[in-house]
Design an enzyme around this catalytic site. Sequence first.
Site, PDB file in Angstrom:
ATOM      1  N   ASP A   1       7.265  -0.886   0.687  1.00  0.00           N
ATOM      2  CA  ASP A   1       7.599   0.332   2.326  1.00  0.00           C
ATOM      3  C   ASP A   1       8.553   0.357   2.211  1.00  0.00           C
ATOM      4  OD1 ASP A   1       8.070  -2.090   3.807  1.00  0.00           O
ATOM      5  OD2 ASP A   1       5.394  -1.719   3.988  1.00  0.00           O
TER       6      ASP A   1
ATOM      7  N   CYS B   1       2.784   2.835   1.854  1.00  0.00           N
ATOM      8  CA  CYS B   1       0.909   3.150   3.458  1.00  0.00           C
ATOM      9  C   CYS B   1       0.291   4.269   3.756  1.00  0.00           C
ATOM     10  CB  CYS B   1       0.272   2.199   3.953  1.00  0.00           C
ATOM     11  SG  CYS B   1       1.123   2.001   4.649  1.00  0.00           S
TER      12      CYS B   1
ATOM     13  N   CYS C   1       4.384  -0.993  10.343  1.00  0.00           N
ATOM     14  CA  CYS C   1       4.804   0.126   9.916  1.00  0.00           C
ATOM     15  C   CYS C   1       5.550   1.344  10.665  1.00  0.00           C
ATOM     16  CB  CYS C   1       3.537   1.119   9.320  1.00  0.00           C
ATOM     17  SG  CYS C   1       3.252   0.691   7.343  1.00  0.00           S
TER      18      CYS C   1
ATOM     19  N   CYS D   1       8.647  -4.432  -1.563  1.00  0.00           N
ATOM     20  CA  CYS D   1       7.263  -4.869   0.192  1.00  0.00           C
ATOM     21  C   CYS D   1       6.626  -3.782  -0.293  1.00  0.00           C
ATOM     22  CB  CYS D   1       7.746  -5.152   1.246  1.00  0.00           C
ATOM     23  SG  CYS D   1       9.222  -6.748   1.301  1.00  0.00           S
TER      24      CYS D   1
END
Lengths: 395, 142
Positions: free
Chosen positions: B37, B60, B104, B35
């Site tokens: 992360d 990211c 995130c 994915c």
Amino acid sequence: MRVYADNAATTAMSQKAVDAMTPYFRNIYGNPSSLHSVGQEAKEALDAARASVARCLGCEPREIIFTSGGSEADNQAILSAARYGARKKKKHIISTAFEHHAVLHTLQKLEREGYEVTYLDVKKNHNITAQQVRDAIRPDTCLVTVMYANNEIGSVLPIAEIGAICKEAGVPFHTEAVQAAGHLHINVKEQNIDMLSLSAHKFHGPKGVGALYVRRGFPLVNLIEGGAQERGKRAGTENLPGICGMAAALQDACEHMDENMPRVAAMRDRLIEGLSQIPHSALNGDRENRLPGNVSFCFEGIEGESLLLLLDAHGICASSGSACTSGSLDPSHVLLAIGRVHDVAHGSLRLSLSEYNTEEEIDHILTVVPQVVSYLRSISPVWRDLQTGKRQYIL
Amino acid sequence: MALYSEAVMDHFMHPRNVGIIEDADGVGEVGNAKCGDIMKIYLKIENDVIVDVKFETFGCGSAIASSSMATEMIKGKSIHEAMTLTNKAVAEALDGLPAHKLHCSVLAEEAIKNALKDYYDRNGIAYDPKEFPDCEHCAHCE
């Protein structure tokens, strides 16, 4: 130091292109369709621009249709060939797995309408061979559409060979040449290209303007109805400043190609050589047949967006095929098509150069990129797992 | 870059609590490389208080910033307070995240809860499994 290394996304306009445009905003502002002298002045400029673009591509002026850009040209070319094919009960199209979305999405639309598309595999050498095209051609093939050069990984496809095969088989051949025009020598007649799309802003021209070359006699369908412009094939008052800027930029690019491109390629090769020293990295794209300005790498253990942000903080403008930069959850379809798995495709970096870049800028990139990759690896749990053997290296 | 708030850029460019804790009392890892992360959180816990916290993140800018902010928010707090940390609080502390980056902050919350769960497991402390999300099957990666 600010280094713009994203020329495959767009380029700075050349002074020649700007100068070629400016008269058409306030002085020669007529509508080329008007009968009066102000309009006819504009018509003369339009004709001259068309002749200039045609000379650069090796075709006749009447074979050039001005468009809003590469995407429109791709859409019109592909849909035209598809409609023409359907009239002859031919609904098979050949393309590649790493085309630009302007091509891929148009093909997907046709698939939903019952067309069948063969996407040629690009894993070997990150390219296709002309033989793959030959093998895929069927009696019901109505179009071969393959890009001239890939925008993400720089592979240059064997266009002349494919053109010869298509001509022999009697199959129309379109190529999306957005990254190639102004960078590589193109001659549509010698290369047996029936349709070709290009976009001005990739060779220091203005944004919002492009062109479609269509071999004389090939039946086009209109995307935009409403007027007799472009021989009735693309309605709308012509973007004369943009068209004149594009013609000037293309002419300038073609006239100086033989001096500019070897210099750009030399900078590219320095970058490729330097960045290849980074452990657990891999070059994307065909090493031999490659755009002069394209450098594309995957670095294992890091993610592309954070790489871009840190490079930007060091003044380097680049791009990545990571999911986080695309706004989707999947990394670039191009990287997946050449066989990069998700884990490493997320860690991609594209640096795309033009003749405006300098050796000093290459030095700066070669200093900064290894530092930033190393830093991001130092805070990456993936990298730790790779180093401690809990995870196996892919690259 | 206007994509992110100043707070996100600050925590991305100067992340707090980066690293590992060799003798951690709880370790949590969420996300996967597919994915794009992965967050790993290390906790040092004394008398139910998080006396130290470190993180490592593959991801990211907003993933790194979310990890940094979330670790700041639980450092020195009791484990009970840390359990109440929400992704929303992390995103708000960062002055907001772009819509497609909100996951995130979710990962940061989950990583911390995962580390606390590990602490409970190691010490035989009973807990309600429903309090701990199952990252492997969240919608983000599917």
